[in-house]
Write a protein that holds these residues in place. Structure first.
Motif, PDB file in Angstrom:
ATOM      1  N   ARG A   1       1.023  -1.115  -0.357  1.00  0.00           N
ATOM      2  CA  ARG A   1      -0.194   0.019   0.355  1.00  0.00           C
ATOM      3  C   ARG A   1       1.110   1.462  -0.310  1.00  0.00           C
ATOM      4  O   ARG A   1       0.280   2.055  -0.734  1.00  0.00           O
TER       5      ARG A   1
ATOM      6  N   HIS B   1       1.871   4.364  -3.474  1.00  0.00           N
ATOM      7  CA  HIS B   1       0.618   5.142  -2.369  1.00  0.00           C
ATOM      8  C   HIS B   1      -0.951   4.306  -2.926  1.00  0.00           C
ATOM      9  O   HIS B   1      -2.570   5.194  -3.199  1.00  0.00           O
ATOM     10  N   ARG B   2      -1.125   3.133  -2.588  1.00  0.00           N
ATOM     11  CA  ARG B   2      -2.576   3.069  -2.576  1.00  0.00           C
ATOM     12  C   ARG B   2      -3.349   2.052  -1.778  1.00  0.00           C
ATOM     13  O   ARG B   2      -3.534   1.487  -1.016  1.00  0.00           O
TER      14      ARG B   2
ATOM     15  N   ASP C   1      -6.393   1.571  -0.206  1.00  0.00           N
ATOM     16  CA  ASP C   1      -7.814   1.439  -0.795  1.00  0.00           C
ATOM     17  C   ASP C   1      -6.832  -0.897  -0.720  1.00  0.00           C
ATOM     18  O   ASP C   1      -8.025  -1.333  -1.238  1.00  0.00           O
ATOM     19  N   ILE C   2      -5.821  -1.083  -1.417  1.00  0.00           N
ATOM     20  CA  ILE C   2      -6.144  -2.367  -1.636  1.00  0.00           C
ATOM     21  C   ILE C   2      -5.794  -3.417  -0.299  1.00  0.00           C
ATOM     22  O   ILE C   2      -5.655  -2.682   0.495  1.00  0.00           O
TER      23      ILE C   2
ATOM     24  N   ILE D   1      -3.264  -5.667  -9.850  1.00  0.00           N
ATOM     25  CA  ILE D   1      -2.489  -4.625  -9.044  1.00  0.00           C
ATOM     26  C   ILE D   1      -1.154  -4.772  -9.755  1.00  0.00           C
ATOM     27  O   ILE D   1      -0.211  -4.190  -9.687  1.00  0.00           O
TER      28      ILE D   1
ATOM     29  N   LEU E   1       0.182  -1.948 -11.473  1.00  0.00           N
ATOM     30  CA  LEU E   1       0.631  -0.625 -11.233  1.00  0.00           C
ATOM     31  C   LEU E   1       1.685  -0.114 -11.014  1.00  0.00           C
ATOM     32  O   LEU E   1       3.127  -0.778 -10.357  1.00  0.00           O
TER      33      LEU E   1
END
Length: 331
Positions: free
Chosen positions: A146, A150-151, A153-154, A195, A198
């Protein structure tokens, strides 16, 4: 001889941070911090015992999750640098397969793809890990992903733990937000396939310093490098991170046939094997003198599966061991 199962001692920082947040003190943690303050690794069984003691002292459902989610990229040393320097998650996971023993050498790591999801799998090599330790591992991996992507929400799709199921699994499903099972032969963390591609938008001063050292070392390895040689050097360095860089793969990356690649090298009076050796030597010298990387980490960065292979090669190059070289150039 089987290597003693161990983990990076810097992971003790996670427990220190957790206990501070919860205003708890623990004598065993204080003793371990003193004992391993100047050592890169600590025995895995001491880590397990410490986690069990913390749980007895502070019985919290899914305790390992709350410790693991405090993970930052620097807690996994060179894996953190590779995570921050990789262009995408899939490229990092390919490196992770090679460097996984640095994080946890009591299990082998693999990746499995199935329909619209993929799985990170840890198969026990010696014996099954503790449930608390696996919670730290899974939550630490999720936290690191995460942060580097920079996510926040994973979310995992499913987690299969290998330990005995607790009386109440509801807290696990609540914490992880996905189906949880136990009694698995392998620890599995299932994630969305999407993902994998990403990008990793890194900005990290420690990483920049390490990469700057790489660049300096590369420039020393060949006099007056032009664009072709610079591109070739960087490709070799990047491929070293995931194993032995073959001439076939390098040629393919440069959109050349193997024959054209060798012909091009020949025009510079270079042999491919000599070039790889030269780059390895310059990088080894730089890592030994300008970084705090452990010998195992340096060996893996240079494409050696075992530290002993790196040490043998270095001794042939310099007539001294890596440790002796580091000591003589720092005194």
């Amino acid at each position: 001889m089987t290597e003693i199962p161990s983990i990076p001692s810097v992971l003790l920082e996670l427990i220190v941070k957790y206990l501070q947040q919860n205003n708890i003190s623990n004598l065993q943690l204080e003793e371990l911090n003193k004992q391993y303050a100047h050592q890169a690794r600590m025995p895995l069984h001491k880590w397990w015992n410490l986690l069990e003691q913390i749980y007895q002292q502070h019985p919290t459902p899914v305790l390992g999750h709350y410790i693991g989610e405090l993970s930052e990229p620097h807690h996994i040393h060179i894996l953190g640098y590779l995570a921050l320097s990789s262009p995408s998650l899939i490229s990092f996971l390919n490196c992770f397969k090679n460097f996984q023993p640095l994080l946890q050498n009591s299990a082998s790591f693999s990746i499995l793809q199935k329909e619209e999801r993929f799985c990170m799998c840890w198969t026990p090599v010696i014996h099954k890990n503790s449930q608390l330790s696996n919670e730290v591992l899974v939550s630490g991996v999720l936290s690191t992903m995460r942060k580097i992507l920079h996510r926040p929400d994973i979310q995992p799709l499913e987690i299969e733990f290998s330990a005995t199921a607790p009386i109440d699994i509801a807290p696990y499903e609540e914490v992880y937000g996905c189906p949880i099972s136990f009694y698995s032969d392998v620890l599995r963390l299932w994630l969305p396939l999407e993902i994998l591609n990403l990008p990793i938008p890194s900005r990290d001063p420690h990483l920049k310093k390490l990469l700057d050292q790489q660049a300096e070392a590369l420039l020393k390895s060949i006099p007056n490098p032009d664009t072709f040689l610079k591109d070739l050097q960087l490709l070799i360095v990047n491929m070293l991170k995931i194993g032995e860089p073959s001439a076939e793969n390098i040629a393919k990356q440069m959109n050349l046939s193997l024959r054209s690649f060798y012909r091009k090298l020949s025009s510079y009076n270079l042999q491919y094997s000599d070039l790889v050796k030269s780059i390895r030597l310059e990088l080894a010298k730089t890592y030994l003198t300008q970084s705090e990387l452990a010998l195992t980490e340096i060996g893996l960065l240079l494409g050696y599966a075992e530290q002993s292979a790196f040490s043998r090669a270095f001794k042939q190059w310099e007539n001294m061991s890596p440790s002796e070289y580091r000591k003589s150039h720092r005194s």
